[in-house]
Motif scaffolding. Structure first.
Motif, PDB file in Angstrom:
ATOM      1  N   PRO A  43      22.928  41.864  44.029  1.00  0.00           N
ATOM      2  CA  PRO A  43      24.234  42.344  43.703  1.00  0.00           C
ATOM      3  C   PRO A  43      24.661  43.447  43.571  1.00  0.00           C
ATOM      4  O   PRO A  43      23.498  44.823  43.488  1.00  0.00           O
ATOM      5  CB  PRO A  43      23.959  41.589  42.066  1.00  0.00           C
ATOM      6  CG  PRO A  43      22.784  41.370  41.882  1.00  0.00           C
ATOM      7  CD  PRO A  43      21.795  41.889  42.859  1.00  0.00           C
ATOM      8  N   GLY A  44      26.085  43.875  43.550  1.00  0.00           N
ATOM      9  CA  GLY A  44      26.313  45.141  43.914  1.00  0.00           C
ATOM     10  C   GLY A  44      26.222  46.750  44.029  1.00  0.00           C
ATOM     11  O   GLY A  44      26.838  47.661  44.247  1.00  0.00           O
ATOM     12  N   ARG A  45      25.688  45.984  45.655  1.00  0.00           N
ATOM     13  CA  ARG A  45      26.277  46.323  46.357  1.00  0.00           C
ATOM     14  C   ARG A  45      27.244  45.966  47.609  1.00  0.00           C
ATOM     15  O   ARG A  45      26.460  45.135  48.395  1.00  0.00           O
ATOM     16  CB  ARG A  45      24.685  46.933  46.983  1.00  0.00           C
ATOM     17  CG  ARG A  45      23.501  47.467  46.624  1.00  0.00           C
ATOM     18  CD  ARG A  45      23.332  47.317  45.284  1.00  0.00           C
ATOM     19  NE  ARG A  45      22.554  47.727  44.771  1.00  0.00           N
ATOM     20  CZ  ARG A  45      21.343  47.712  43.635  1.00  0.00           C
ATOM     21  NH1 ARG A  45      21.961  46.640  42.562  1.00  0.00           N
ATOM     22  NH2 ARG A  45      20.495  48.517  43.143  1.00  0.00           N
ATOM     23  N   LEU A  46      27.810  46.688  47.888  1.00  0.00           N
ATOM     24  CA  LEU A  46      29.677  46.476  48.655  1.00  0.00           C
ATOM     25  C   LEU A  46      29.628  44.772  48.188  1.00  0.00           C
ATOM     26  O   LEU A  46      29.336  43.869  49.490  1.00  0.00           O
ATOM     27  CB  LEU A  46      28.733  46.434  49.962  1.00  0.00           C
ATOM     28  CG  LEU A  46      28.955  47.879  50.938  1.00  0.00           C
ATOM     29  CD1 LEU A  46      28.333  48.356  52.211  1.00  0.00           C
ATOM     30  CD2 LEU A  46      30.801  48.640  50.413  1.00  0.00           C
ATOM     31  N   GLN A  47      30.114  44.770  47.619  1.00  0.00           N
ATOM     32  CA  GLN A  47      29.836  42.942  46.859  1.00  0.00           C
ATOM     33  C   GLN A  47      31.411  42.629  46.917  1.00  0.00           C
ATOM     34  O   GLN A  47      31.866  43.549  45.800  1.00  0.00           O
ATOM     35  CB  GLN A  47      28.661  43.069  45.875  1.00  0.00           C
ATOM     36  CG  GLN A  47      28.677  41.249  45.173  1.00  0.00           C
ATOM     37  CD  GLN A  47      27.726  40.966  43.494  1.00  0.00           C
ATOM     38  OE1 GLN A  47      27.469  42.068  43.382  1.00  0.00           O
ATOM     39  NE2 GLN A  47      28.388  40.404  42.979  1.00  0.00           N
ATOM     40  N   GLN A  48      31.251  41.724  47.427  1.00  0.00           N
ATOM     41  CA  GLN A  48      33.033  41.071  46.326  1.00  0.00           C
ATOM     42  C   GLN A  48      33.403  40.495  46.094  1.00  0.00           C
ATOM     43  O   GLN A  48      32.370  39.359  45.568  1.00  0.00           O
ATOM     44  CB  GLN A  48      34.086  40.519  48.568  1.00  0.00           C
ATOM     45  CG  GLN A  48      34.536  40.074  47.802  1.00  0.00           C
ATOM     46  CD  GLN A  48      35.978  39.288  48.654  1.00  0.00           C
ATOM     47  OE1 GLN A  48      35.242  39.354  50.390  1.00  0.00           O
ATOM     48  NE2 GLN A  48      36.321  37.748  49.069  1.00  0.00           N
ATOM     49  N   LEU A  49      33.175  40.901  44.446  1.00  0.00           N
ATOM     50  CA  LEU A  49      33.800  40.254  43.097  1.00  0.00           C
ATOM     51  C   LEU A  49      34.408  39.037  43.872  1.00  0.00           C
ATOM     52  O   LEU A  49      35.859  38.305  44.580  1.00  0.00           O
ATOM     53  CB  LEU A  49      34.503  40.702  43.015  1.00  0.00           C
ATOM     54  CG  LEU A  49      33.973  42.220  41.723  1.00  0.00           C
ATOM     55  CD1 LEU A  49      34.860  42.683  40.846  1.00  0.00           C
ATOM     56  CD2 LEU A  49      32.334  41.187  41.610  1.00  0.00           C
ATOM     57  N   SER A  50      33.918  37.631  42.996  1.00  0.00           N
ATOM     58  CA  SER A  50      34.170  36.147  43.214  1.00  0.00           C
ATOM     59  C   SER A  50      35.611  36.516  41.977  1.00  0.00           C
ATOM     60  O   SER A  50      35.629  36.901  41.621  1.00  0.00           O
ATOM     61  CB  SER A  50      33.255  35.584  42.286  1.00  0.00           C
ATOM     62  OG  SER A  50      32.310  35.611  43.281  1.00  0.00           O
ATOM     63  N   ALA A  51      36.077  35.192  42.100  1.00  0.00           N
ATOM     64  CA  ALA A  51      37.343  34.794  40.621  1.00  0.00           C
ATOM     65  C   ALA A  51      36.761  34.444  39.879  1.00  0.00           C
ATOM     66  O   ALA A  51      35.797  34.135  39.568  1.00  0.00           O
ATOM     67  CB  ALA A  51      37.740  33.365  41.014  1.00  0.00           C
ATOM     68  N   GLY A  52      37.135  35.787  38.927  1.00  0.00           N
ATOM     69  CA  GLY A  52      36.601  36.216  37.586  1.00  0.00           C
ATOM     70  C   GLY A  52      37.812  36.583  36.945  1.00  0.00           C
ATOM     71  O   GLY A  52      38.940  37.117  36.951  1.00  0.00           O
ATOM     72  N   PRO A  53      37.419  36.484  34.993  1.00  0.00           N
ATOM     73  CA  PRO A  53      38.458  37.491  34.311  1.00  0.00           C
ATOM     74  C   PRO A  53      38.733  38.543  34.684  1.00  0.00           C
ATOM     75  O   PRO A  53      40.144  38.713  34.648  1.00  0.00           O
ATOM     76  CB  PRO A  53      37.776  37.139  33.258  1.00  0.00           C
ATOM     77  CG  PRO A  53      36.551  36.460  33.063  1.00  0.00           C
ATOM     78  CD  PRO A  53      36.137  36.330  34.305  1.00  0.00           C
ATOM     79  N   LEU A  54      37.750  39.143  35.098  1.00  0.00           N
ATOM     80  CA  LEU A  54      38.298  40.782  35.955  1.00  0.00           C
ATOM     81  C   LEU A  54      39.298  40.982  37.193  1.00  0.00           C
ATOM     82  O   LEU A  54      40.085  41.465  37.344  1.00  0.00           O
ATOM     83  CB  LEU A  54      36.807  41.880  36.390  1.00  0.00           C
ATOM     84  CG  LEU A  54      37.221  42.725  35.926  1.00  0.00           C
ATOM     85  CD1 LEU A  54      38.122  43.797  34.973  1.00  0.00           C
ATOM     86  CD2 LEU A  54      35.613  43.956  36.721  1.00  0.00           C
ATOM     87  N   THR A  55      38.985  39.626  38.127  1.00  0.00           N
ATOM     88  CA  THR A  55      39.854  39.745  39.113  1.00  0.00           C
ATOM     89  C   THR A  55      40.665  39.043  39.466  1.00  0.00           C
ATOM     90  O   THR A  55      41.404  39.741  40.061  1.00  0.00           O
ATOM     91  CB  THR A  55      38.864  39.159  40.707  1.00  0.00           C
ATOM     92  OG1 THR A  55      38.658  37.689  40.698  1.00  0.00           O
ATOM     93  CG2 THR A  55      37.956  39.797  40.845  1.00  0.00           C
TER      94      THR A  55
END
Length: 431
Positions: A302-314
């Motif tokens: 995680p944290g290396r060119l990781q596309q964030l999933s659906a969540g509170p931030l996105t």
């Protein structure tokens, strides 16, 4: 003050508070304190399963992730210690395949702190002593150990040839200059040669040393150190090869066709190749070509060119793809620039001892907008350090909410600590 994360277990929280009061590293690196501490603990580092030891400026964590995935695909039970953690301190201790439980973590840290009385140990020395103690206590087949800082004087470098299966050196670059370029007699003067000298310090007599190509000065220094300690050296392009585009891999034991890695970016084929070369250069832990292939496809980091999933931030920017990377030095900036295409909204949080141009210069005119955020618990650059086009936001949520209404993607980068904060806010806790 560093963000050790929070724990609902009061015993764990008490230990996290103690850790937060320690310096990350000593002002002068050295191995005397960690050796004394380990001796008081019964020298657990001498009783470990075979160890794969990985140094480098960028990519060493990814290489460790590939090693773990390949070894587990072969059916081995694997201990892993890496740094830093992203959300929870527990991430630094993967014991027999699982993150350490809170109750055991509290007991372990209490034991190590008691043994460290009077030694003035650093945060990292306490952490590594704890990891090696648990690795020696809990049965497993193999260990993967990531160097923290440098190599020659890093706390992990107490590992001796008797427990080592192979050592690896990932991509090198200029970072941690205060420690790794500090004036010292009898060391290389040219910066990249000095960095290579420090990283190659993990080499041990009779233990295979596998390295990526890092330029003539660095490669020559790695070769010199390996020769001095009589470590069998296997260099990229000279002794093994991994193609960044096709997945073709070859060494003196044969060829493999490696699939596209689960980790994003063309550089990950090289990191996967380094992991494969480390496994194939040693004889203590047999690993099949099929397990290497399976590990390339299954590795997660995680944290290396990781596309964030659906969540509170996105959810704050539902029309945008949000990518996360902890890169913070010029070499990482170059890698990020080569791995993404098109323009991006860039949100940066960067420790104030890092180069604020590390990401901006490689990305050039592809930065659609630039927002600077603080890093909770750390001293970070203000927006002023990034030039007149940078604007400030109080946190990641504000930064995302104030982006222009368009469909350009977002890159959050500049620090692994910021990456951890983004994962926490989005509910993607590494496990």
């Amino acid at each position: 003050m560093r963000d050790m994360g929070k724990s609902d277990d009061p015993r764990v929280q008490a230990q996290l508070d103690r850790l937060a009061g320690l310096s990350i590293q000593r002002d002068m690196l050295g191995l005397d304190a960690i050796r004394t501490l380990l001796s008081r603990l019964g020298d657990p580092h001498k009783r470990l399963p075979p160890v794969f030891h990985v140094a480098g400026t960028n990519g060493k964590g990814s290489t460790c992730a590939f090693l773990r995935a390949m070894l587990e695909a072969e059916g081995y039970c694997v201990h892993v210690t890496t740094s830093p953690h992203l959300v929870r301190y527990n991430e630094r201790f993967r014991i027999a395949g699982k993150l350490i439980e809170d109750a055991r973590l509290a007991e372990l840290l209490e034991e190590v702190f008691d043994a460290a009385e009077g030694l003035g140990c650093s945060f990292f020395e306490i952490t590594i002593a704890a990891a090696f103690s648990e690795f020696a206590r809990v049965p497993a087949d193999v260990c993967v150990v990531e160097v923290g800082l440098g190599g020659r004087l890093d706390a992990t470098n107490v590992l001796e040839p008797e427990v080592l299966a192979a050592c690896g050196i990932a991509a090198l670059g200029i970072d941690h200059e205060r420690f790794l370029l500090a004036p010292e007699e009898g060391v290389p003067k040219e910066p990249m040669a000095r960095i290579a000298f420090e990283k190659a310090g993990i080499a041990k007599r009779g233990v295979p040393l596998i390295a990526l190509e890092n330029g003539p000065l660095a490669d020559s220094e790695i070769e010199r150190v390996a020769m001095d300690v009589r470590a069998p050296l296997s260099m990229y392009r000279r002794h093994w090869y991994a193609d960044c585009n096709s997945g073709y891999y070859e060494d003196d034991t044969g060829e493999l066709s490696l699939p596209a890695p689960a980790l994003a970016g063309p550089h990950q084929r090289l990191n996967a190749g380094l992991a494969a070369a480390m496994l194939r250069a040693q004889t203590r832990v047999p690993v099949s070509g099929g397990a290497i292939v399976a590990g390339v496809e299954s590795a997660r980091w995680p944290g290396r060119l990781q596309q964030l999933s659906a969540g509170p931030l996105t959810a704050l920017v539902p029309d945008k793809v949000v990518t996360l990377d902890g890169g913070h030095n010029p070499s990482a900036g170059d890698t990020i620039a080569k791995s993404i295409s098109g323009e991006r909204h860039l949100i940066v949080g960067m420790l104030d001892n890092k180069n604020p141009r590390a990401l901006l210069d490689p990305l050039g005119d592809r930065v659609r907008s630039l927002t600077i955020v603080p890093i909770p618990g750390h001293d970070a650059h203000s927006a002023r350090a990034f030039g007149p086009d940078a604007k400030a936001a109080s946190d990641l949520e504000e930064a995302l909410l104030n982006l222009p209404s368009d469909d350009y993607p977002v890159l959050i980068a500049g620090s692994l600590y910021l990456a951890g904060e983004a994962l926490r806010l989005n509910g993607e806790i590494p496990d």
